[in-house]
Design an enzyme around this catalytic site. Structure first.
Site, PDB file in Angstrom:
ATOM      1  N   SER A   1     -45.854  21.896 -72.421  1.00  0.00           N
ATOM      2  CA  SER A   1     -46.806  22.118 -71.327  1.00  0.00           C
ATOM      3  C   SER A   1     -47.417  23.512 -71.330  1.00  0.00           C
ATOM      4  O   SER A   1     -48.419  23.739 -70.650  1.00  0.00           O
ATOM      5  CB  SER A   1     -46.123  21.861 -69.975  1.00  0.00           C
ATOM      6  OG  SER A   1     -45.134  22.838 -69.728  1.00  0.00           O
TER       7      SER A   1
ATOM      8  N   LYS B   1     -44.407  28.110 -65.906  1.00  0.00           N
ATOM      9  CA  LYS B   1     -45.846  27.887 -65.791  1.00  0.00           C
ATOM     10  C   LYS B   1     -46.535  29.238 -65.599  1.00  0.00           C
ATOM     11  O   LYS B   1     -45.900  30.275 -65.442  1.00  0.00           O
ATOM     12  CB  LYS B   1     -46.186  26.990 -64.591  1.00  0.00           C
ATOM     13  CG  LYS B   1     -45.470  25.646 -64.558  1.00  0.00           C
ATOM     14  CD  LYS B   1     -45.940  24.686 -65.634  1.00  0.00           C
ATOM     15  CE  LYS B   1     -45.197  23.354 -65.549  1.00  0.00           C
ATOM     16  NZ  LYS B   1     -45.503  22.489 -66.722  1.00  0.00           N
TER      17      LYS B   1
END
Length: 321
Positions: free
Chosen positions: A100, A170
């Site tokens: 990701s 993230k």
């Protein structure tokens, strides 16, 4: 003759008149005492010679240093305590389990996370890559590794990434007070200003995703929260796709473990994780009061100009009237 014999005997009574004799050799036992470190001149017949011996008559032996194997447990104990303190207060290693964050981070990379600055009140900033605890079952359904006892122990002291903690990594896009929005394929905007994300968004991805599951959005980040997104935009279940949970996709600042500062493993991937240049622009949201003042200034100037036109007392001679 008898007197001579008596005189000879009486003449040797004083020590100064004794004839010189060859010096007697020191017995080997005395030499051994001196070699062993006696401080009493090597006099084996005196009290000093007896004091220099042990109770059984043997000379004292110098203390032998501890063997390495006896010192090893102490060294290991100190190392474990230091590693635990470092993990708790300074830095901790984490493993990247997914794609990701490509290409910034690859699956299998090991990153070091700064845990020190949050202790001094520092909060996440836009553009930083952060590790945070799962806010509300973001990882539900993901397979959980089953480490052995050794791996658990090394994870506990911070020498290996933890396999049991539910953590994610993230990039911070918005902080408290920011308005973050995506329309069409992009660009992504923060407080109305477009971000140039070509340096970190996965090649071939668009900044925004066209779908009805969360790819199109406009949100305002509440106090004590952050909005996060993965760099692999079309392969990241980030804040966009968790707007139905109890935090509405936002991540509580209290859940942030720290900022990822460096890729430490493998050696061929070693690199730092700086904040991209696009976040250097002024992205702060304008305060409502400032907007009100900015809107009122033109109106005040226009009204002042209107009142002064034709008023000679204000505008002076020569003004049209």
């Amino acid at each position: 003759m008898g007197d001579l014999a008596v005189g000879a005997r009486s003449g040797h009574e004083g020590p100064e008149e004794r004839p010189e004799r060859p010096e007697e050799s020191v017995p080997p036992a005395v030499e051994d005492d001196v070699t062993a470190g006696s401080d009493n001149g090597g006099d084996s017949g005196g009290d000093g010679g007896r004091d220099a011996r042990d109770g059984d008559g043997a000379a004292p032996q110098p203390k032998k240093p501890r063997s390495f194997w006896k010192e090893l447990p102490l060294l290991i104990g100190i190392a474990l305590v230091l590693a635990l303190l470092i993990k708790t207060f300074l830095v901790q290693a984490f493993s990247i389990p997914s794609d990701s964050m490509q290409n910034t981070l690859q699956q299998g990379d090991r990153v070091l996370v700064d845990k020190l600055t949050p202790w001094f009140g520092s909060e996440p900033e836009r553009g930083e890559v952060v590790v945070f605890h799962d806010p509300d079952k973001w990882l539900a359904g993901e397979p959980t590794p089953n480490p052995n006892a050794i791996q658990k122990g090394l994870s506990w002291i911070g020498l290996m990434p933890s396999a049991e903690e539910k953590d994610l990594i993230k990039r911070v896009i918005g902080v408290a007070g920011d308005t973050v929005e995506c329309k069409g394929t992009g660009p992504l905007k923060v407080n109305g200003k477009a971000l140039n994300e070509t340096s970190y968004v996965y090649p071939g991805n668009t900044p925004c995703t066209v779908d009805d599951l969360g790819g199109q959005f406009k949100v305002k980040v509440p106090e004590g929260k952050i909005w996060v997104m993965g760099d692999h935009r079309q392969n990241s279940l980030d804040s966009r796709y968790h707007q139905q949970d109890k935090y509405k996709g936002f991540v509580p600042v209290d859940s942030v473990v720290g900022r990822a500062i460096v890729v430490a493993w493998p050696p061929t991937r070693w690199s730092t994780l700086p904040v991209p240049d696009t976040f250097d622009q002024n992205l702060s949201a304008a305060a409502p009061g400032a907007l009100g003042v900015a809107g009122a200034v033109p109106l005040v100037l226009w009204r002042r100009r209107r009142l002064t036109v034709g008023n000679t007392r204000v505008s002076g001679p020569g003004t049209a009237g």
